[in-house]
Write a protein that holds these residues in place. Sequence first.
Motif: not given
Length: 274
Positions: A19-27, A160-173
């Motif tokens: 879900e993270r890759a599909a929504r955030v990273e424009r996988f 303190p948490w994993a923060l992922y940036r992508g082409a379509r958004g960011a995800w705090v895991e």
Amino acid sequence: MRDGPRFLAAIGNSLYLDERAARVERFHPIEAATASLFFPDLMPVLTLSDRGGSCFLQLRYRRDKEEARLLWMAPAPALSEREAIARWEAIFHAVVEWAAARRIRRLVAEVALDELRPALLRRLGFQRTRRYMVWSGSAEVVERAFEALAGREPGIRVSPWALYRGARGAWVEELRSAQERPLLALAQTLADLGTRWRHPVYVQVRWENAGLTEALRALGFQPAFAMGRMVRWIAVPYLLPAVEELEISASTSLAFYFHRAILKPAGEKVLESG
């Protein structure tokens, strides 16, 4: 070259298993397969196909890890299609053997709890181990994060948490706890995105408490959807040499043999050994 047209044709009927890759990273499967050919360390995505090149599975896998994360599969079978389900069951059986030979202990998929994907993964031998609530917010939540930090001493720069940036958004895991000052801790994490951030932000929460819920709402987040972590555990074989082999040579290492065709990277021949 042989699997390319079939791979492209399968794109339209597929399922995302991260879900993270599909929504955030424009996988996108084509981009991932192409980038992994040229930058395998930066994009460790493996594209597997069955012998006929009609079914495809993509996973993220690093050689030094015990976990492989599923990204995408095609074609997507309906739960009522018994033959299609049976074909994917056979494919995952081969994937498990392949993973066991590489000391991978679990296959992981993290998907929204919709009607199809969790049920399909259960049919393929997966179990749900965790349940998350994913909160979403617009770009304004980053601006509110800076407002919450105004006039305060900066916190520890390491998030303190994993923060992922992508082409379509960011995800705090996985926000695991509210800590002592949940609003400031969350604001500091989001502030790392910078003042020019203009994309949606998602926060993955394993469990909630009043302080964390209040902090999320204060920054403009709203609960968006439930997500589950689906795992298929793998028993990695521990092979002991026979006495005769030890007598022959103490330095000879055992090989792990397969007696059937296993999955292959797309575009290559099926490997067989015995």
